[in-house]
Write a protein that holds these residues in place. Structure first.
Motif: not given
Lengths: 276, 344
Positions: A169-170, A172-179
């Motif tokens: 999930e961490i 995925e969160a960074s992917r959602m944040d555009g990393a």
């Protein structure tokens, strides 16, 4: 005797047992160290001498006859360089396998591990010839490349296991944040797996420092490592125990100090996955 | 700001199909809750909207744009994860600023937005701490803050309250409702808790086995459930079902000819104790759950069918004693026995 006393006694016996075993393991190193300060005669005396007047003549002779620091530098360059190159390849590889696994991932890991089961001498000829053709014989570059390759499977497997401890999930969160993938690795995965990466690198450095087969076979004077220096003392000149001990001590000393300084990280590296 | 349109979306993992032909319209600014038992596909649907799962077929549009092939960060959505998914090695400030930094937002703007969001969520004083030093509720607020600073068109919440304790859950639920009022953004919220669904939603989507069972406002679902599944899932305790053999002669008359083809549903709060001659349903008292403001009375009908009645006061009766209940005609739901679908 109460149960508590019994338990105490048991613990004490166990501790004494542990010290004895540790002492047995350490004894050869101790004896090596001791012998390096003896004369050749004292070294082969029967019964062996525990007390004697120490001499530095062996060390002086080594320094006179060979260039210790050139060999040491070669060991440092090849073990650190090989580890760095392996890490450079292993981190993205382990990332890919840990976070984007396919149904072949397990098999690929197993195949990688299986390459470690191949006896190194089996590929000596082709690798020797390749090095010869490319003018890499007796160069540090050749050792760095080969060292990286021989440690790559084990490094990938260890890193793969460390990376899998990171909750997906961490990421995925960074992917959602555009990393980007690069930022995801450098800003999220690497900081989170830092302990694991450091201990894996340390382990790799120690293994490469002690690597003997390729350094002896592919180098002579220019790129020889400390291991090949030791080897050169053992064969052509007969068995001079004191000198051999001195050169071995010099070869072991740096990596032992290094290991002692980083033991906390190393222990974590060696027992990874054993305790969560 | 944007609505979300889901058109004929299906999802398979290899040969296993998990979502079947989903069609759903979510208006701009609407608070929509996906609810259903675990494994119903509600999280998968949310993750498809987020872009974390690929769509096997169909289209998802956010605003006027089909986003099937658009990267998660470019969809104008922000997600709050069940496990918070904070970056453990970064301070609260950096956790919230991470997305803005990736988008190369000017430093001053990042600072302004993070501090504003922290203000709203009452976490200003924790900005320098790492997530490790925060409680569960505070972490969840940081996770929400991380979503807010990106000023998304659509907020996605994946069971955000399930890791919190009961009291904190109620409080955070209220805060999410306030946040929706304040921001007016479209919010999609996944939960398996029907109380969260009822209290938060403008519109509830009930899912089962990868299919939408019913879409409607909380009250529509409560008053007019489309089938027995929705009827049982919405409302607590769940709706009682009775076959013809559970009913007394009186009720057989008042309910329109219940036969083997149909079953009726009556919510526990819609059954009242009554005299024997007016009884529609009889049951033997099994046990009473005392909850202070009301009591849940568990009974067994003659047919062996178990049912629950919610009563303001517990009945003064012994275990095994037969109690009589009646209800009003307009509070009775009729369902087809075989398919479970509502029949009027």
């Amino acid at each position: 005797m109460t149960d508590r006393d019994k338990q105490k006694l048991k613990n004490q016996v166990a501790i004494i047992g542990a010290w004895i075993v540790a002492g047995l393991f350490f004894f050869p190193i101790f004896w090596l160290f001791l012998t390096s300060f003896k004369t050749e005669l004292q070294a082969i005396s029967d019964p062996p001498k525990l007390f004697f007047v120490p001499t530095l003549e062996n060390y002086a002779l080594i320094e006179e006859r060979t260039d210790y620091f050139r060999f040491a530098w070669s060991s440092i360059v090849t073990s650190f360089g090989g580890t760095a190159l392996a890490m450079f390849i292993a981190i993205p590889a382990a990332y890919a396998m840990a976070f984007n696994p396919t149904r072949w991932t397990k098999d690929i890991l197993l195949w990688m591990l299986s390459t470690k089961m191949l006896p190194a001498v089996g590929v000596l000829m082709p690798i020797y010839l390749i090095c010869q053709k490319f003018g890499l014989l007796d160069t540090k570059l050749a050792l760095v490349i080969i060292f990286a390759l021989i440690n790559l499977p084990i490094i990938i497997i260890i890193l793969f296991n460390y990376f899998r401890e990171i909750p997906v999930e961490i990421l995925e969160a960074s992917r959602m944040d555009g990393a980007s993938t690069f930022n995801e690795i450098t800003q999220v995965v690497l900081p989170l797996a830092w302990g694991g990466i450091a201990s894996t690198a340390l382990l790799s450095i120690v293994l490469l420092w002690n690597e003997a087969f390729w350094s002896i076979n592919l180098t002579s004077s220019d790129a020889g490592t400390l291991v090949s220096l030791v080897a050169s003392f053992s064969s052509p000149e007969g068995l001079f125990w004191a000198k051999l001990s001195a050169v071995s001590t010099l070869a072991c000393a740096p990596i032992m100090v290094f290991g002692w300084l980083t033991q906390k990280q190393l222990v974590r590296g060696l027992t990874f996955g054993a305790v969560k | 700001m944007a609505g979300v349109t889901i058109t004929n979306v299906s999802k398979s993992y290899g040969d296993i199909q998990v979502m079947y032909d989903i069609n759903l319209e979510i208006s701009d600014g609407e608070f929509v809750v996906f609810v259903g038992p675990s494994g119903c596909g509600k999280s998968t649907l949310l993750r498809m909207i987020a872009g974390l799962e690929e769509i096997t077929s169909g289209d998802i549009s956010i605003g006027d744009r089909v986003v099937n092939e658009v990267a998660p960060s470019k969809r104008g959505v922000a997600m709050v994860f069940q496990t918070y998914a904070l970056y453990p090695h970064m301070s609260v400030f950096n956790n919230m600023a991470f997305g803005l930094k990736q988008a190369k937002t000017p430093k001053q703007e990042i600072d302004k937005r993070v501090r504003a969001a922290a203000e709203v969520l009452h976490i200003s004083e924790y900005l320098d701490r790492t997530p490790r030093a925060l409680s569960g509720g505070q972490r969840q607020r940081v996770a929400i803050g991380r979503a807010i600073v990106r000023e998304p068109d659509v907020f996605l919440f994946d069971e955000p309250l399930s890791n919190l304790d009961a009291a904190l859950r109620v409080q955070t639920r209220l805060e999410i409702a306030r946040l929706h009022n304040r921001l007016g953004s479209t919010m999609i919220y996944v939960t398996h808790d029907q109380v969260e669904a009822m209290t938060l939603a403008d519109k509830i989507v009930v899912l089962r086995d990868g299919r939408i069972e019913q879409v409607g406002t909380p009250i529509e679902l409560y008053e007019n459930p489309a089938n027995t599944f929705v009827a049982q899932f919405i409302g607590s305790p769940k709706m009682n079902f009775f076959g013809s053999d559970d009913l007394t002669d009186t009720s057989q008359e008042s309910f329109k000819n219940i036969d083997g083809e149909k079953i009726i549903g009556i919510r526990p709060e819609h059954l009242q104790a009554c005299e024997d001659d007016k009884s529609m349903i009889k049951g033997k008292l099994e046990l009473i759950e005392q909850l202070g403001e009301y009591a849940l009375v568990h009974l067994i009908a003659e047919s062996g069918n178990e049912f629950i009645v919610k009563m303001p006061q517990p009945p003064k009766a012994a275990k095994g004693e037969t109690l009589n209940f009646s209800t009003q005609d307009n509070l009775v739901h009729y369902f087809d026995h075989g398919s479970g679908a509502r029949s009027v």
